[in-house]
Design an enzyme around this catalytic site. Structure first.
Site, short mmCIF file in Angstrom:
data_model
loop_
_atom_site.label_atom_id
_atom_site.label_comp_id
_atom_site.label_asym_id
_atom_site.label_seq_id
_atom_site.Cartn_x
_atom_site.Cartn_y
_atom_site.Cartn_z
N VAL A 44 0.83 -1.21 0.00
CA VAL A 44 0.00 0.00 0.00
C VAL A 44 0.86 1.26 0.00
CG1 VAL A 44 -0.13 0.11 2.53
CG2 VAL A 44 -1.99 1.07 1.16
N LYS A 45 2.11 1.15 0.43
CA LYS A 45 2.98 2.32 0.55
C LYS A 45 3.38 2.90 -0.80
CE LYS A 45 3.22 2.51 5.06
NZ LYS A 45 2.71 3.69 5.80
N ASP A 46 3.15 2.17 -1.88
CA ASP A 46 3.40 2.75 -3.20
C ASP A 46 2.56 4.01 -3.40
OD1 ASP A 46 5.01 0.57 -3.62
OD2 ASP A 46 3.75 -0.35 -5.16
#
Length: 465
Positions: A44-46
């Site tokens: 999700v950190k993308d």
């Protein structure tokens, strides 16, 4: 039609929902998982990485040919490496030494430079990961510190993308959103959007490690990476991230490490979803929530990252057994020895020599682990906060020889930490740990771990034929 993109950056976001039909069997409320591990960088950190870099460029904080610096448990650094290298930047990732080694390997593969640093010290300590990253950003010409914890472009990514995706994918039927809380960006942005879109009807639940201080724990260490709020006993100021808005979270579900890790393994075996341990925490919390609901409710749980980054940890039977999270049927010998042992005695690191001698009167074998003061409680101390071991014999000799006085601090007389064995390991493994693998080996006792925490001290007599 299969999507065609001009860049991998265009493939960030747009992740699907999967119904957890097997784990959710028998539960009236459907549970759907938002598969964030299908982002191009595997987490999700993308989304946050792309948002933060674009905002820094707009604000003139990151100029062509500049350097991106960040403190990370791994995933944000990977996202920053992918986006940053695509846009021509040098990337330096300060990585926690507690993170899975696969993450550092992935960062290097994407072209980032990795600097390992500790998080097991007070926040004010110069050696702390955050301070190391900040120092690098100050020393490297043209560097920009992403600072995901306080960067508002982090939650904004989820206001613009993750929240609207979930609302559209569920046709506005979502009633409960469950996510882990690390920087707080995901739960703040996504949860905030869903509350606004539903007129306040959506309930937002934080999935938190049991000892994390977000949900009311004491802040002592846990084994699930990338979520929770750790508080070292020596930290002077407990700062919460600015990316986190506590008013968005309606309640917390506090999940023990074992439940988190075993749920992550169940996701792979039963749902075909190879996800990381924080996904196990989130799913365990979502299942708890769903059991209290009815068929008109709909739960969405966010799965932050891929299990491919944790093959040496949660998805390794060996690692799970070594830390006492896994017990195979029939392998009960260490468990049996533990149940027959005397209660655990732990000596606080800030004790005096006299206090330690008194405590050791009840210690099995006259030897005990030395732990940070917060962790010295009966029947369980945090294995990650052990500082060494101490024996009655050594302390008595020091007092008799005049090398120490009863009121002296214990610190100078603390010896090396005792070896550990997981409660699910075999007697042969326990004996090997006692014998010692290093030159001049041989130990007076072993510590037995249950769910990553010390549950007892066993001497060689416990494993005699």
């Amino acid at each position: 039609m299969t999507a065609v993109h001009e860049s991998v950056l265009d493939a960030i976001g747009g992740t699907p929902l999967f119904r957890l039909a097997r784990l959710g069997a028998g539960i009236a409320a459907p549970v759907y998982a938002k598969a964030e591990f299908l982002n191009i960088g595997g987490s999700v950190k993308d989304r946050a990485a792309l948002s933060m870099i674009l905002a820094a460029e707009r604000d003139g904080l990151l100029e062509p040919g500049g350097t991106i610096v960040e403190a990370t448990s791994g995933n944000t650094g990977i996202g920053l490496a992918i986006v940053g290298r695509q846009r021509g930047y040098r990337v330096i990732a300060g990585v926690s030494d507690r993170s899975a080694p696969e993450k550092s390997d992935i960062l290097r593969a994407y072209g980032a430079e990795v600097v390992l640093a500790t998080t097991a010290v007070p926040r004010e300590d110069p050696a702390h990961l955050f301070n190391v990253a900040r120092r690098l950003a100050e020393e490297v010409p043209g560097a920009w510190l992403a600072n995901q914890y306080d960067n508002l472009a982090n939650p904004d990514a989820h206001v613009r993308t993750t929240g609207p995706e979930i609302w559209e994918q569920t046709g506005g039927r979502v009633t409960h959103f469950v996510a882990g809380v690390g920087t707080g960006g995901t739960v703040t942005g996504t949860g905030g959007y869903l509350k606004q879109a539903s007129g306040g009807a959506v309930t937002v639940v934080g999935a938190d490690p049991e000892s994390s201080s977000y949900g009311g724990g004491d802040g002592s260490p846990w084994f699930v990476e990338s979520i929770g709020h750790f508080l070292h006993p020596g930290t002077i100021e407990d700062r919460r991230p600015q990316a986190y808005r506590s008013e968005v979270v309606d309640s917390f579900e506090r999940i023990p490490d074992r439940e988190s890790l075993l749920t992550a393994r169940r996701l792979a075996r039963e749902e075909g979803i190879l996800a990381g341990p924080s996904s196990g925490t989130a799913v365990a919390a979502a299942l708890r929530v769903a059991r209290r609901l009815g068929p008109d409710d709909l739960v969405v749980v966010l799965l932050p990252d891929s299990g491919r980054s944790y093959l040496s940890k949660v998805h390794s039977d060996t690692w799970m057994r070594e830390w006492g999270f896994l017990e195979e049927p029939g392998e009960t010998a260490v468990r049996a020895a533990l149940e027959a042992a005397d209660p655990l005695v732990a000596v606080p690191a800030d004790a005096t020599v006299g206090e330690a001698v008194e405590a050791l009167r009840a210690a099995p074998g006259g030897v005990a682990p030395v732990a940070l003061a917060r962790a010295a409680r009966p029947f369980g101390v945090s294995a990650t906060e052990l500082m060494g071991s101490v024996s009655r014999e050594a302390l008595t000799a020091a007092l008799a020889e005049g090398a120490a006085k009863p009121d002296d601090p214990l610190g100078a007389l603390v010896g090396p930490a005792l070896p550990t064995v997981g409660v699910g390991q075999s007697v042969a493994e326990a004996r090997a740990a006692l014998a010692g693998r290093a030159a001049g080996g041989g130990h007076p006792a072993v510590l037995v771990l249950v769910d990553g925490r010390v549950a007892g001290v066993l001497s060689g007599e416990a494993f005699a034929d």
